[in-house]
Design a protein around this motif. Structure first.
Motif, PDB file in Angstrom:
ATOM      1  N   UNK A 152     111.165 -30.067 -10.637  1.00 35.00           N
ATOM      2  CA  UNK A 152     109.801 -30.325 -10.186  1.00 35.00           C
ATOM      3  C   UNK A 152     109.586 -29.691  -8.814  1.00 35.00           C
ATOM      4  N   UNK A 156     107.090 -26.656  -7.905  1.00 40.30           N
ATOM      5  CA  UNK A 156     105.951 -26.900  -7.021  1.00 40.30           C
ATOM      6  C   UNK A 156     106.133 -26.245  -5.645  1.00 40.30           C
ATOM      7  N   UNK A 162     103.827 -25.962 -10.316  1.00 43.84           N
ATOM      8  CA  UNK A 162     103.715 -27.372 -10.642  1.00 43.84           C
ATOM      9  C   UNK A 162     103.193 -27.593 -12.057  1.00 43.84           C
ATOM     10  N   UNK A 163     103.909 -27.086 -13.050  1.00 41.08           N
ATOM     11  CA  UNK A 163     103.509 -27.336 -14.436  1.00 41.08           C
ATOM     12  C   UNK A 163     104.227 -28.562 -14.978  1.00 41.08           C
ATOM     13  N   UNK A 164     105.203 -29.083 -14.228  1.00 40.87           N
ATOM     14  CA  UNK A 164     105.890 -30.307 -14.645  1.00 40.87           C
ATOM     15  C   UNK A 164     105.887 -31.279 -13.475  1.00 40.87           C
ATOM     16  N   UNK A 165     105.907 -32.554 -13.804  1.00 44.17           N
ATOM     17  CA  UNK A 165     106.001 -33.555 -12.746  1.00 44.17           C
ATOM     18  C   UNK A 165     106.566 -34.844 -13.337  1.00 44.17           C
ATOM     19  N   UNK A 166     106.868 -35.787 -12.462  1.00 45.34           N
ATOM     20  CA  UNK A 166     107.300 -37.100 -12.925  1.00 45.34           C
ATOM     21  C   UNK A 166     106.118 -37.766 -13.616  1.00 45.34           C
ATOM     22  N   UNK A 176     107.466 -34.484 -17.328  1.00 42.61           N
ATOM     23  CA  UNK A 176     106.600 -34.028 -18.410  1.00 42.61           C
ATOM     24  C   UNK A 176     105.543 -33.057 -17.931  1.00 42.61           C
ATOM     25  N   UNK A 177     104.843 -32.493 -18.908  1.00 40.12           N
ATOM     26  CA  UNK A 177     103.736 -31.586 -18.618  1.00 40.12           C
ATOM     27  C   UNK A 177     102.431 -32.374 -18.704  1.00 40.12           C
ATOM     28  N   UNK A 178     101.332 -31.766 -18.311  1.00 39.52           N
ATOM     29  CA  UNK A 178     100.040 -32.433 -18.331  1.00 39.52           C
ATOM     30  C   UNK A 178      99.729 -32.945 -19.744  1.00 39.52           C
TER      31      UNK A 178
END
Lengths: 571, 157
Positions: A152, A156, A162-166, A176-178
């Protein structure tokens, strides 16, 4: 400087620095997991705890600042027990399938479990079960994720994507992704920096090893390999050799042993790129075309522009990348010359890159429903293939690549480092515009790991504003300046990965700035001692123009070596 | 003007710190956070959609599917837990065929879990379209759902 005590020993530490930084300088090893060199500490995993004497408090050394007279213990029973418990907790919901994991033997979690003396499963938790997220370049297996957050952060903070985040909270958190829609519809540019940052097997490349093995054993197929400039200076690391050793000749010989019928060098088409891109730049300057022109070798960068800066697409050079140029001339000129059916040719490229996998699958990168490049293997996958076939890379006698696409100038070779394309272009532009070679071919201001390098180059009577940018967060800053009206630049080299391809997402696992530097130094060392150091003197490039292409930007070039881009909708 | 647009219009030049209030206002207006809404909020604030999704999923208050005509909120606070709210939730999941946060395809039913409704004296407590139900048992819940279905002209199944 201040003084502090570590395990009873007095050491000096810089004011304001973290305990970890001070320990590192003293050669005292503390295990880390979420820590990333060069980025602000996150303090998420607590692997690096040390015990403060007196209070007995466990301090996260990666984020806790030193103070005068501080006394810490790095290997007290309390510290060792805490670290072991952390590993046990991480293992409690981890799948028990190390033997089947691509990272077995090269996994930080495995190494820590071994180092902390975890010998039995004392904690059992519910296992994670989430579907794999598979894109053309990257595979995410959330079950193996330990939520260290390195992917992540690199996505970012280094790449600015930032295509993945908690996602979610507490024990139900996952990466996960959006809207969990997957990488394919996300802003992911396939750079693979998350893969090299991942401590476990939660992130891997989308492998096409099986397809390549099948092609190699199919007598009906003619299997042709090309290898990118940055692979020969990193492949040896897959076999335990320290970073920075060039194994170009050994790799060529090894590829032949694997059964490739021809072995070409992508640096050859890097030379060709210089001829085409250089001519395109000269044409744009002379005809008042769109400037500054951006390089187009790095497919992650291309997708980045398509999705975030579609208004700047006209600035992108129309040149295909060296990989795709090689793919196109193999299945046209070369197939014709050797009387091969292009449908029977299997074109495999060995790349330091995962975005190349995505690039080779772009619909415009082929003709008659046949892709120009069939399969892309990363440096890591080539390492696996060599181990599978029992080829002892380091013990082979070196060989040279096949002609007509095996001879390269070292200008093409340094494409593998950030600044290499620019340096190669300046060398050739100087000759094309003045008829003379540069007295000194080294263009030092564009070399090195710095995120941005700028230079005003005098080429004959022409003064050109040039810039070299690597990492996409750096690219974003530069593009914002251009959008805001900056106009003193004519030519900009962009590379997706920090430091260029030598630090690509397909390279040996690990985010070690020193390894990237060593690979970069190896490339320039090859250049330093070479005879053929400029693209325009490559005899086979000349021959290709004489026999087939005609002239740079000619009609054949236009069809085979140039391409178009389009704005992209992503989530 | 869409609901999202009118919310964003109230926050000109807003930065990251305005994210949660904006998400709350959009959900207030639209009943949930749609993909389109998150994409538009992201553009307005300059925040990647994955980040917004990450923030929004952290909080229980945000929904990503529209509410159903019958919106069930099951309390899983401490007092309700002691009084057996886990069985109430299990029953709701089974009878409605939904997981918390989901809405049925016909948009009749939706299910949500809340941490505490502040009605611990009535535990286990449940809320259906704003109306509180006290001392809910699985049997009572089955009956409530059946009544909803019958009102909608179904056979209660």
């Amino acid at each position: 400087m201040i003084e502090m005590q570590v395990d009873g020993r007095t050491i000096e530490a810089g004011e304001g620095e973290t305990i970890l930084a001070a320990l590192k300088r003293e050669g005292i090893h503390v295990p880390t997991l979420c820590h990333m060199e060069g980025l602000p500490p996150s303090g998420a995993c607590r692997m690096c705890v040390v015990e403060q004497e007196g209070t007995g408090a466990l301090l996260p050394s990666c984020s806790y600042p030193v103070s005068p007279g501080m006394k810490v213990r790095t290997r007290s029973p309390k510290v060792l027990n805490a670290r072991k418990t952390i590993v046990e907790l991480l293992l409690s919901n981890h799948p028990d399938d190390c033997l089947y994991c691509v990272r077995s033997g090269n996994c930080e979690l495995q190494r820590l479990a071994e180092a902390m003396g975890v010998r039995q499963r004392s904690l059992r938790g519910a296992k994670n079960h989430r579907p794999h997220d598979v894109s053309g370049a990257v595979v995410r297996d959330p079950d193996k994720c330990i939520l260290c957050g390195r992917c992540v952060r690199v996505c970012e903070e280094v790449q600015g994507i930032c295509c993945i985040d908690f996602v979610g909270r507490g024990c139900k958190t996952y990466i996960g992704t959006t809207f969990d829609q997957g990488l394919n519809v996300s802003t992911c540019v396939n750079c693979g920096q998350c893969i090299v940052a991942c401590p476990t097997g939660a992130l891997t490349e989308h492998s096409c090893l099986n397809e390549v093995v099948a092609a190699l054993s199919d007598p009906d197929k003619v299997v042709i390999a090309q290898h990118a400039p940055a692979v020969s200076v990193s492949l040896a690391e897959e076999f335990g050799v320290p970073a920075g050793q060039d194994v170009d000749g050994k790799m060529v010989a090894a590829l032949r042993l694997l059964g490739f019928d021809w072995v070409f060098d992508t640096s050859f088409t890097a030379d060709l790129t210089i001829m085409e891109e250089g001519s395109e730049l000269a044409h744009r300057i002379a005809s008042g075309g769109v400037l500054p022109m951006f390089t187009s070798c790095s497919p992650g960068w291309i997708k980045f522009v398509e999705q975030f800066y579609p208004d700047l697409i006209p600035n992108l050079s129309s040149c295909k990348s060296p990989q795709q140029m090689m793919g196109a001339i193999i299945k046209s000129y070369f197939a014709e010359k050797e009387n091969l059916d292009p449908k029977k040719v299997v074109s495999v490229s060995i790349m330091p890159c995962t975005a190349k996998k995505f690039e080779s699958g772009r619909p415009e990168m082929g003709r008659d429903h046949t892709p120009d490049v069939d399969y892309v293997l990363t440096t890591r996958e080539l390492g696996r293939l060599l181990r599978m076939f029992g080829v002892n890379l380091m013990g082979i006698e070196p060989q040279t690549a096949d002609n007509p696409f095996g001879e390269r100038s070292t200008a093409g070779k340094i494409f593998g480092a950030s600044g290499g394309v620019m340096e190669a272009a300046i060398r050739t532009a100087n000759f094309l515009l003045t008829g003379e070679e540069l007295p000194k071919l080294d263009v030092l201001p564009v070399r090195g790991m710095k995120g941005r390098k700028e230079l005003r180059a005098k080429i004959g009577d022409l003064e050109v504003g040039a810039a070299v940018v690597n990492s996409l967060s750096g690219a974003r800053k530069m593009l914002d300046e251009i959008r805001a009206g900056r106009s003193d630049l004519q030519f900009i080299e962009f590379m997706t990965c920090p430091g260029g391809c030598i630090n690509g997402g397909g390279q040996p696992i690990g985010i070690d700035p020193d390894a990237a530097k060593a690979r970069m130094a190896a490339l320039y060392k090859i250049d330093e001692t070479a005879k053929l150091r400029v693209s325009h003197k490559n005899p086979y490039v000349k021959r290709l123009y004489d026999e087939f292409l005609g002239k740079p930007l000619g009609e054949k070039s236009h069809h085979l070596l140039h391409t178009k881009y389009a704005a992209r909708e992503v989530l | 003007m869409s609901a999202v647009e009118s919310v964003l219009k109230k926050h000109p030049g807003a930065g990251r710190d305005a994210l949660i209030p904006i998400l709350q206002e959009v959900q207030e207006d639209e009943g949930y956070l749609s993909r389109e809404a998150i994409a538009e909020i992201g553009k307005h604030l300059g925040i990647p959609t994955a980040k917004i999704y990450g923030v929004a999923t952290f909080y229980n208050q945000f929904r990503f599917q529209p509410k159903g005509k019958y919106h069930f909120m099951v309390c899983r606070g401490t007092a309700c837990h002691v009084k057996g709210s886990n069985r109430v939730l299990e029953t709701a999941e089974k009878e409605l065929g939904l997981k918390p946060g989901q809405t049925s395809r016909d948009r009749l039913f939706s299910l949500e879990v809340v941490a505490c409704m502040g009605a611990c004296g009535l535990s286990p407590v449940m809320n259906l379209n704003g109306e509180f139900y006290a001392k809910v048992t699985p049997q009572k819940l089955v009956k409530i759902i059946q009544e909803c279905r019958e009102t909608e002209g179904g056979d209660g199944r």
